[in-house]
Design a protein around this motif. Structure first.
Motif, PDB file in Angstrom:
ATOM      1  N   UNK A   1       2.737  78.993 -25.514  1.00 21.40           N
ATOM      2  CA  UNK A   1       2.794  80.403 -24.921  1.00 21.40           C
ATOM      3  C   UNK A   1       1.988  81.215 -25.995  1.00 21.40           C
ATOM      4  N   UNK A   2       2.334  80.820 -27.248  1.00 15.98           N
ATOM      5  CA  UNK A   2       1.689  81.744 -28.262  1.00 15.98           C
ATOM      6  C   UNK A   2       0.347  81.571 -28.371  1.00 15.98           C
ATOM      7  N   UNK A   3      -0.213  80.267 -28.068  1.00 21.11           N
ATOM      8  CA  UNK A   3      -1.790  79.988 -28.407  1.00 21.11           C
ATOM      9  C   UNK A   3      -2.355  80.774 -27.110  1.00 21.11           C
ATOM     10  N   UNK A   4      -1.904  80.498 -25.919  1.00 28.72           N
ATOM     11  CA  UNK A   4      -2.692  81.128 -24.703  1.00 28.72           C
ATOM     12  C   UNK A   4      -2.410  82.384 -24.656  1.00 28.72           C
ATOM     13  N   UNK A   5      -1.513  83.042 -25.041  1.00 30.77           N
ATOM     14  CA  UNK A   5      -1.437  84.584 -24.834  1.00 30.77           C
ATOM     15  C   UNK A   5      -1.955  85.418 -26.072  1.00 30.77           C
ATOM     16  N   UNK A   6      -1.592  85.051 -27.266  1.00 35.15           N
ATOM     17  CA  UNK A   6      -2.208  85.914 -28.456  1.00 35.15           C
ATOM     18  C   UNK A   6      -3.389  85.266 -28.618  1.00 35.15           C
ATOM     19  N   UNK A   7      -4.032  84.143 -28.779  1.00 33.40           N
ATOM     20  CA  UNK A   7      -5.260  84.060 -29.033  1.00 33.40           C
ATOM     21  C   UNK A   7      -6.387  83.759 -27.887  1.00 33.40           C
ATOM     22  N   UNK A   8      -5.583  83.733 -26.523  1.00 27.83           N
ATOM     23  CA  UNK A   8      -6.604  83.663 -25.476  1.00 27.83           C
ATOM     24  C   UNK A   8      -6.407  84.637 -24.498  1.00 27.83           C
TER      25      UNK A   8
ATOM     26  N   UNK B   1       1.062  86.242 -19.012  1.00 27.64           N
ATOM     27  CA  UNK B   1       2.468  85.634 -19.336  1.00 27.64           C
ATOM     28  C   UNK B   1       2.716  85.098 -17.776  1.00 27.64           C
ATOM     29  N   UNK B   2       2.323  85.645 -16.723  1.00 26.87           N
ATOM     30  CA  UNK B   2       2.590  84.946 -15.371  1.00 26.87           C
ATOM     31  C   UNK B   2       1.956  83.508 -15.172  1.00 26.87           C
ATOM     32  N   UNK B   3       0.625  83.468 -15.942  1.00 22.11           N
ATOM     33  CA  UNK B   3      -0.160  82.196 -15.517  1.00 22.11           C
ATOM     34  C   UNK B   3       0.549  81.101 -16.624  1.00 22.11           C
ATOM     35  N   UNK B   4       1.028  81.704 -17.716  1.00 24.30           N
ATOM     36  CA  UNK B   4       1.525  80.697 -18.712  1.00 24.30           C
ATOM     37  C   UNK B   4       2.778  80.188 -18.298  1.00 24.30           C
ATOM     38  N   UNK B   5       3.569  80.991 -17.432  1.00 22.74           N
ATOM     39  CA  UNK B   5       5.104  80.431 -17.155  1.00 22.74           C
ATOM     40  C   UNK B   5       4.739  79.522 -16.090  1.00 22.74           C
ATOM     41  N   UNK B   6       3.449  79.697 -15.060  1.00 23.23           N
ATOM     42  CA  UNK B   6       3.308  78.648 -14.152  1.00 23.23           C
ATOM     43  C   UNK B   6       2.960  77.531 -14.717  1.00 23.23           C
ATOM     44  N   UNK B   7       2.279  77.497 -15.857  1.00 20.52           N
ATOM     45  CA  UNK B   7       2.000  76.061 -16.696  1.00 20.52           C
ATOM     46  C   UNK B   7       3.111  75.408 -17.292  1.00 20.52           C
TER      47      UNK B   7
END
Length: 293
Positions: free
Chosen positions: A129-136, A140-146
């Motif tokens: 969650x941190x890497x995908x949102x804060x770095x890339x 959050x909706x897409x990360x939640x699906x992952x």
């Protein structure tokens, strides 16, 4: 769309995403080799997938790489008998002459030792969650699906991770202060100044050395100072470097043979941790600045 042309087009689209995907996996796994393996697995899964079922290739690939990384991290945690304590972090070594290209500094910072250490304390989902949102900047909706969480739950994961990571970024003025401490350390070592070494070493400093014989840990300012004095008796050339964002050195013998790489973590004006590598096999895998003439 089918046939060879369609396959070539898909391969081209994948290659256009490769750099970003490797970046995601590298920050998740802390190893370039493991990151490449994760991205290769994504390619293999893509090759088995009907392209017509993929609406957003970039999102689909990010999802696959994210899930592969989570599986790898969970596998590591599930096998406590497989120790990662002796694993050498991937080292990014760049010149530290005050004029390093901005992208080099950003690369060193993004995989810095401090950041990797903090990321290793996060759970797999928290880390993703941190890497995908804060770095890339992945929503959050897409990360939640992952990761199989709600958007709100994913936001909480990232927020918790952010609190743990906060403070690993080093502004340039702080880096200059750190470099001054490392320069003082080197000057004291060269001059055989034992008291000078003690002034720049934290009393509980730790030194982890990766040699051809294995990994050696030393603890305490006096023990480290004695070992440092012994190590600089030979005539060497030391060049300032950034090693994964930390102030460090690259050292050559008078003959031109590469002797080692050292990174120093500085806190409140003293060196609290030293990481050094003099194993020829490990050194051969590191992309290093050119030796000074």
């Amino acid at each position: 769309m089918g046939g060879v042309g369609a396959g070539d087009a898909l391969a081209g689209e994948f290659e256009a995403q490769r750099g970003r995907l490797v970046g995601v996996a590298h920050r998740m796994l802390g190893s370039r080799a493991d990151a490449e393996d994760a991205v290769q697995e994504a390619w293999l899964r893509l090759a088995r997938q009907d392209p017509g079922t993929i609406d957003n290739l970039a999102g689909w690939l990010t999802t696959v790489v994210g899930r592969v990384c989570i599986d790898v991290l969970r596998s590591r945690r599930a096998r406590p008998e497989a120790s990662y304590d002796d694993r050498l972090p991937e080292l990014v070594v760049t010149e530290d002459d005050g004029t390093a290209p901005e992208e080099d500094a950003l690369l060193a910072e993004s995989v810095g030792l401090a950041l990797l250490v903090v990321l290793d304390t996060l759970g797999p989902s928290e880390r993703l969650a941190f890497v995908l949102h804060d770095m890339f900047a992945v929503p959050f909706a897409e990360i939640g699906e992952i990761i199989g969480r709600s958007t709100d739950s994913t936001k909480m994961l990232a927020s918790r991770a952010r609190r743990k990571v906060r403070g690993t970024h080093r502004p340039s003025d702080e880096r200059r202060r750190q470099r001054a401490v490392v320069d003082a350390f080197l000057a004291a070592a060269r001059g055989g100044d034992f008291e000078g070494l003690l002034r720049v070493l934290d009393p509980e400093v730790t030194w982890r050395s990766y040699s051809a014989r294995g990994v050696v840990d030393r603890v305490g300012a006096a023990e480290v100072a004695v070992r440092v004095q012994r190590g600089v008796r030979a005539v060497v050339t030391a060049r300032p470097a950034l090693v994964n964002g930390e102030s460090g050195l690259v050292v050559w013998a008078a003959s031109g043979r590469l002797l080692g790489v050292m990174a120093c973590t500085v806190v409140d004006g003293r060196i609290v941790e030293i990481l050094s590598v003099n194993d020829p096999r490990r050194l051969a895998s590191i992309d290093l600045p050119a030796r000074p003439e």
